[in-house]
Design a protein around this motif. Structure first.
Motif, PDB file in Angstrom:
ATOM      1  N   ALA A   1     115.780  41.736 138.408  1.00  0.00           N
ATOM      2  CA  ALA A   1     114.599  42.547 138.208  1.00  0.00           C
ATOM      3  C   ALA A   1     113.323  42.048 139.063  1.00  0.00           C
ATOM      4  CB  ALA A   1     114.281  42.397 136.625  1.00  0.00           C
ATOM      5  N   PHE A   2     113.560  40.523 139.088  1.00  0.00           N
ATOM      6  CA  PHE A   2     112.304  39.975 139.538  1.00  0.00           C
ATOM      7  C   PHE A   2     112.286  40.297 141.213  1.00  0.00           C
ATOM      8  CE2 PHE A   2     110.272  35.824 141.080  1.00  0.00           C
ATOM      9  CZ  PHE A   2     109.289  35.930 140.282  1.00  0.00           C
ATOM     10  N   VAL A   3     113.564  40.253 141.600  1.00  0.00           N
ATOM     11  CA  VAL A   3     113.710  40.812 143.294  1.00  0.00           C
ATOM     12  C   VAL A   3     113.145  42.128 143.584  1.00  0.00           C
ATOM     13  CG1 VAL A   3     115.548  41.028 144.928  1.00  0.00           C
ATOM     14  CG2 VAL A   3     115.542  38.958 143.622  1.00  0.00           C
ATOM     15  N   PHE A   4     113.751  43.025 142.680  1.00  0.00           N
ATOM     16  CA  PHE A   4     113.429  44.413 142.626  1.00  0.00           C
ATOM     17  C   PHE A   4     111.840  44.692 142.488  1.00  0.00           C
ATOM     18  CE2 PHE A   4     117.044  47.382 143.540  1.00  0.00           C
ATOM     19  CZ  PHE A   4     117.918  46.366 143.821  1.00  0.00           C
ATOM     20  N   GLU A   5     111.289  44.149 141.688  1.00  0.00           N
ATOM     21  CA  GLU A   5     109.785  44.329 141.533  1.00  0.00           C
ATOM     22  C   GLU A   5     108.970  43.803 142.705  1.00  0.00           C
ATOM     23  OE1 GLU A   5     107.770  43.516 138.125  1.00  0.00           O
ATOM     24  OE2 GLU A   5     109.229  44.974 136.709  1.00  0.00           O
TER      25      GLU A   5
END
Ligand code: AFP
Length: 352
Positions: free
Chosen positions: A302-306
């Motif tokens: 999630a951190f990477v995608f955001e």
């Protein structure tokens, strides 16, 4: 280095490089991040370097797995009740020993460990790491891409050791996260949040990761979806409606979308990040809270995608805002481009 002070990372860690730096090594990238912060102690830098080292060691073990005859089951089960293969244990121990070597990592929560492993009781060890050391392990013996997932959090207080509370924190508090993909080549993708997402490809002939994918942004559109369709009989009505929609013929919206599903989160998420579209592992009748793990699978991705301009949701809630209650908690996961994820959510809300 903005990494060392409290809270979020700032300044040079969070600035995408002004001019292209493709070709620099991972070590240079990490060191450059520290240079902007004269007060930096080097602890965070050192931790990132140890993750890079573990990635090299694990890649060499993955590449030699067949030759070294270390494939096969140990006969034991891990805390998820799954059979543990030897390479899972090797990857886990490799990461733990790399992270334990410099004394900056207080503890690690791993898919392979029921409880966090304390690595340092020195109060100066200010970071904790969450990891799935070898994700997609059922793909190992069929020679399909697998990966390592990691996230770094700052320990809550400067006291000795670490406890569950240091890990049970929403993903938005991550200082850095990323993954290593053992595919046709090995790639390490890392982000410190707003500084962008950067991909490094491993050159085994020199033993270094080189910046190959600078400032990755997830493309919109993409016409791809990734989900285990074998579970469709267990899905909710809303997920079935979304699934029927992506398969409908409609020239205007480029449907039907193509389906791609490897069954290794790292591979499916990496393709989604680079090519666009959407990856989903929703809750279903069997996995009522979803299948993937919040702390060391969903949150790092999630951190990477955001950070790459995309979104990550359970279908109704931002993943990075979930307050965890258990170390091995599961969660429904939807990762992808902003438009694709928003559309999925509309289906979940019954708006389509
Ligand atoms: P394994 O590590 O047991 O292969 O599980 C992989 C995984 O956790 C994740 O990498 C995949 O996205 C997901 O499971 C695949 O699950 P299904 O086999 O149920 O589709």
């Amino acid at each position: 280095m903005g990494t060392e002070p409290e809270g979020r990372l700032t300044q040079s860690w969070t600035q995408p490089p002004a001019a292209s730096r493709v070709g620099i090594t991972l070590e240079t990238y990490i060191l450059d991040g520290m240079m902007g912060f004269p007060e930096a102690t080097g602890a965070f830098t050192s931790l990132l370097n140890q993750i890079g080292l573990a990635a090299k060691l694990i890649t060499s073990k993955v590449r030699r797995a067949g030759l070294a005859n270390i494939l096969g089951y140990t006969g034991e089960t891990n805390v998820q009740g799954e059979q543990v293969q030897k390479l899972d244990e090797v990857a886990n121990e490799t990461l733990l020993s790399s992270l334990g070597r410099r004394g900056h990592c207080a503890a690690v929560a791993s898919e392979e460990l029921e409880e966090p492993r304390v690595l340092s009781t020195d109060p100066r060890a200010r970071y904790v790491v969450v990891t799935d050391p070898l994700d997609g392990s059922s793909n190992i013996d069929v020679n399909i891409s697998i990966g390592t997932i990691f996230g770094i959090l700052r320990k809550k207080e400067d006291r000795a050791g670490a406890e569950a509370a240091d890990f049970l924190r929403p993903g938005r508090e991550l200082l850095a996260a990323g993954y290593v993909l053992y595919g046709s080549s090995t790639m390490l993708v890392i982000t410190t949040g707003v500084g962008g997402v950067h991909g490094f490809t491993y050159d085994p002939t020199v033993g270094e990761f080189f910046l190959s994918h600078e400032n990755i942004r997830i493309p919109s559109g993409g016409g791809l979806y990734s989900i285990n369709e074998g579970n469709s009989g267990r899905w909710t009505e809303e997920v079935r409606r979304w699934n029927a929609w992506v398969k409908e013929e409609d020239k205007g919206t480029g449907r039907p979308y193509a389906c791609r599903y490897v069954g290794s989160l790292v591979a499916d998420a990496h393709r989604t990040l680079l090519k666009g579209g959407l990856f989903a592992y929703p809750a279903d009748r069997k996995n009522q809270r979803g299948k993937l793990r919040l702390l060391y699978e969903a949150n790092p991705f999630a951190f990477v995608f955001e950070a790459a301009g995309g979104r990550a949701t359970t279908g109704s809630e931002r993943i990075l805002d979930i307050e965890p209650t258990e170390l091995h908690q599961r969660v429904p996961v939807v990762l992808g481009g902003t438009e694709e994820v928003t559309l999925f959510e509309e289906f979940m809300r019954g708006k389509r």
